[in-house]
Design an enzyme around this catalytic site. Structure first.
Site, PDB file in Angstrom:
ATOM      1  CG  ASN A  41      -1.632   1.415   1.444  1.00 29.98           C
ATOM      2  OD1 ASN A  41      -2.741   1.439   0.801  1.00 29.98           O
ATOM      3  ND2 ASN A  41      -1.321   2.207   2.282  1.00 29.98           N
ATOM      4  CD  GLU A  42      -1.525   5.860   0.673  1.00 28.73           C
ATOM      5  OE1 GLU A  42      -0.803   6.244   1.415  1.00 28.73           O
ATOM      6  OE2 GLU A  42      -2.770   6.176   0.388  1.00 28.73           O
ATOM      7  CG  ASN A  59      -5.106   4.229  -1.420  1.00 31.12           C
ATOM      8  OD1 ASN A  59      -5.870   3.154  -1.940  1.00 31.12           O
ATOM      9  ND2 ASN A  59      -3.962   3.872  -0.777  1.00 31.12           N
ATOM     10  CE1 TYR A 106      -5.430  14.248   3.704  1.00 31.76           C
ATOM     11  CE2 TYR A 106      -5.988  12.309   2.505  1.00 31.76           C
ATOM     12  CZ  TYR A 106      -5.734  13.194   3.651  1.00 31.76           C
ATOM     13  OH  TYR A 106      -5.753  12.478   4.854  1.00 31.76           O
ATOM     14  CD1 TRP A 130      -9.154   6.405   5.499  1.00 35.27           C
ATOM     15  CD2 TRP A 130      -8.657   4.294   4.827  1.00 35.27           C
ATOM     16  NE1 TRP A 130      -8.065   5.712   6.239  1.00 35.27           N
ATOM     17  CE2 TRP A 130      -7.772   4.489   5.781  1.00 35.27           C
ATOM     18  CE3 TRP A 130      -8.570   3.275   4.186  1.00 35.27           C
ATOM     19  CZ2 TRP A 130      -6.943   3.700   6.660  1.00 35.27           C
ATOM     20  CZ3 TRP A 130      -7.393   2.250   4.771  1.00 35.27           C
ATOM     21  CH2 TRP A 130      -6.824   2.575   6.000  1.00 35.27           C
ATOM     22  CE  LYS A 149      -8.862  10.973   5.149  1.00 31.04           C
ATOM     23  NZ  LYS A 149      -7.782  11.142   6.183  1.00 31.04           N
TER      24      LYS A 149
END
Length: 706
Positions: free
Chosen positions: A441-442, A492, A498, A577, A598
């Site tokens: 992930n990320e 994502n 953001y 999320w 969130k």
């Protein structure tokens, strides 16, 4: 050699691709008995719960593993336990990361003499060293997988022993995750148990997996073929002759397939893998929420000479097929299934990661209530209870390893990460709910070392479990190399939080689909923060890191996001999320230090936010009628609006007993503009008939002078 782990950490016992290369013994298949027969499996194993009676000290203590060490001044507690339940959720990024010690007395019943004994930890974060009576059993690295240690030589039935465990959640450059947007809570935060098995039994130390692996092939409405691998180990000092019987039963316990192997000898202190194939006629398939039907596969180990059953392992068997298509998305059993759901973290108020089975059950009740068809269990291996609950609920699962944000370019880090992936797959191989294995992930960098690691992880998935789908959650550019190793990629995307507008999601998806029409992809994360005590009427986009996160903005973002996703079936899955607010000690936003807000539900599970009911109205078949902004009870402006989420076709509203009209809707949102409140309390009531049954919802908003 006996079935013993490494002294430094638990090591796997298979070499190469143990699960992917099932060597089926023979071509004959078992058939359904002529007359219906029920089956009650013998229970030769014994499990002893070790959750109570612990002493705990936060900090390192020299000599605490010694049996005679005086722990009388330590805190008395039970596990699951974490030492970061409070300081890991209060902000400041200064929670304790270091060593904690646990000790308890253990007396194995004398009746278990002659059995093989194994200590099992369902999870301890993140490095655990274990001693019995001062003898070091071994070390496990990694904070999320189950692990076991052989303890037969150290535990004498009928005699009290001292179990000591040293756990550290200090940063370790050799172990993933190195960093992530959540609190890395330390402690023995899952269950602890002792298992006693016969000396001729299914292997216990295969990455702490079940030792029985069910591979499905050719599943259709008329037939299902299942390859069953049983991994045996003979801990006797002499050879034994063994027979493996596999019995598959339906939910009522009726035998639907039954097969026994030929007798085979196993040498002393040796292992043997036995592969068999069974066929089930006209199977009732595991079909998601509509019908999460489960069979059971029972594997008996028999001493062929004595004719006795020495071990039985029972595993869930949900028969299903699935696939991905770049145009039509996900299919289950040959039919399209919209995979819409949530991300899940293991965390809740006051208890942190130390969740009970009842906590996990409550979480899945809420996931079922919202109508999710899929869950991404982020960002690590979850407790077995979660996967079992998903099996029973019919929720499709994305399971993943804790490779988050960054890597260390070293052999030690690569070994640790690949080990965690094998633990994830071996321990969870038989859960029918799991369709996707997540390899990371990320990652913040798209460099050679990161891509080499991801390519190796994708290869491990292919070798361990070629039937499932590997995936990766990418937050770099759409064409970043990190997204090209797994079978499918997810993204994502936080449009409207953001950066950008929440109306940008559909355009992004259309552009990616247009430029790469053969690519299958999902949206692995999207969302916005919300403090349910903060409110505004039709708010503009707030600062993601600011102190004001009105509940109404989160709802607006999710309204727009779901409408865009629902219109694009080529996006094979979407995951909000997050399902629940969770601890992230470095955050300070929405006037809630230490919390990522969130979630659709608060961290204490007490409040379902407005956005929860938006999804319930769209995803669930349960009648839904919900007035939004209901917690905004103190008003200073007379002019307002009434907004309702419902899966009714028409909704009628009254204000202080006077009708303000009936509304219809095609998008599950019902609006009354130009509502004027009078000074003092105002009662708004909405009513609707859903499936012929009347429903109402009421709120009271009080207008006071500004």
């Amino acid at each position: 050699m006996n079935e013993l782990p490494s002294r430094r950490r638990v090591l796997g016992t298979f070499a190469g691709s143990a699960l992917a290369t099932l060597a089926v013994g023979g071509t004959a298949t078992a058939t359904t008995p002529a007359a219906a027969q029920t089956y009650s499996p013998p229970a030769p194993r014994t499990r002893l719960d070790l959750n109570s009676g612990w002493r705990f000290h936060r900090g390192d203590v020299a000599g605490a593993q010694a049996p005679a060490f005086d722990d009388s001044a330590w805190n008395a507690l039970s596990v699951p336990h974490t030492w970061n339940a409070q300081d890991g959720a209060d902000g400041g990024a200064n929670y304790y990361r270091g060593v904690g010690w646990y000790r308890r007395r253990v007396t194995v019943p004398a009746a278990l003499a002659g059995k093989m004994l194994f200590l099992q930890f369902a999870g301890a974060n993140q490095v655990a060293d274990v001693w019995i009576d001062g003898t070091h059993l071994g070390q496990h690295q990694g904070g999320y997988a189950r692990f076991r240690f052989a303890a037969t030589a150290q535990l004498t039935p009928g005699r009290e022993s001292v179990l000591a465990v040293k756990v550290s959640n200090a940063h370790n450059a050799d172990i993933a995750p190195l960093g992530a947007d959540y609190t890395f809570q330390g402690g023995i935060y899952r269950n602890v148990s002792l298992h006693a098995v016969d000396k001729l039994a299914v292997r216990m130390l295969d990455y702490a997996g079940p030792g029985v692996y069910l591979r499905q092939r050719s599943v259709s409405a008329t037939s299902a073929t299942v390859d069953v691998k049983a991994t045996l180990f003979n801990n006797n000092s002499t050879s034994r002759s063994s027979v493996v019987r596999v019995v598959i039963t339906d939910a009522a316990g009726t035998i639907v397939a039954d097969r026994s192997s030929t007798s085979q000898r196993i040498g002393p202190n040796s292992g043997l893998d036995v592969d068999q194939t069974l066929t089930i006629a006209n199977p009732r398939r595991w079909n998601g929420l509509a019908d999460p039907y489960l069979y059971s596969a029972h594997v008996e180990i028999r001493d062929a000479t004595a004719g006795t059953v020495t071990d039985v392992v029972t595993e869930p068997l949900g028969l299903r097929s699935f696939g991905l298509d770049s145009t039509s998305g996900f299919t289950l059993n040959g039919k399209h299934l919209s995979l819409h759901g949530v991300n899940l973290h293991q965390d809740r108020a006051d208890r942190g990661w130390a969740e009970s089975d009842a906590d996990h059950t409550q979480d899945f009740a809420l996931i079922k209530e919202i109508g999710a068809t899929a869950v991404r269990m982020a960002h690590y291996q979850h407790d077995q209870k979660d996967y079992s609950l998903a099996d029973a609920a019919g929720v499709v699962v994305w399971a993943e390893i804790p490779l988050v944000d960054a890597i260390t370019d070293s052999n030690a880090f690569t070994d640790s990460t690949t080990y965690q992936l094998r633990e994830l797959i071996r321990q969870n191989y038989n859960h029918p709910s799991i369709v996707f294995w997540g390899i990371g992930n990320e990652q913040r960098t798209d460099n050679a070392a990161t891509n080499e690691l991801l390519e190796g992880l994708a290869a491990i998935v292919r070798s361990e479990d070629p039937d499932r789908i590997s995936t990766y959650a990418n937050n770099l550019g759409d064409d970043a190399e990190v997204g090209g190793h797994a079978d499918t990629t997810a993204y994502n995307k936080y449009f409207g939080w953001y950066g950008g507008s929440y109306n940008d999601l559909g355009g992004w998806a259309d552009n990616l689909h247009r430029t790469e029409p053969e690519r299958t992809f999902a949206v692995s994360e999207f969302g916005a923060g919300a403090n349910p005590s903060q409110h505004a009427l039709n708010p503009a986009q707030p600062s993601s890191g600011g102190s004001f996160h009105p509940e109404e903005y989160q709802a607006l973002l999710h309204e727009a996001s779901w409408k865009q996703l629902a219109a694009r079936p080529f996006v094979w899955g979407s995951f909000v999320w997050n399902m629940f607010d969770f601890a992230s000690d470095g955050r300070n936003e929405g006037s809630r230090p230490g919390i990522n807000d969130k979630g659709l539900v608060t961290r204490d599970r007490a409040i379902r936010k407005d956005a929860f009911y938006w999804y319930k109205a769209n995803w669930s078949t349960a009648p839904t009628l919900y007035i939004t902004s209901r917690r905004w009870t103190a008003r200073t402006d007379a002019a307002t609006e009434l907004k309702v989420y419902s899966n009714a076709s028409e909704v009628t509203a009254t204000l202080n007993g006077t009708s303000i009209g009936k509304r219809s809707s095609t998008d599950r949102i019902f609006h009354w503009d130009g509502v004027t409140l009078r000074p003092g309390p105002n009662t708004l009531t909405v009513s609707a008939s859903i499936a012929g049954v009347p429903h109402t919802d009421t709120v009271t908003w009080t207008l006071t002078a500004s």
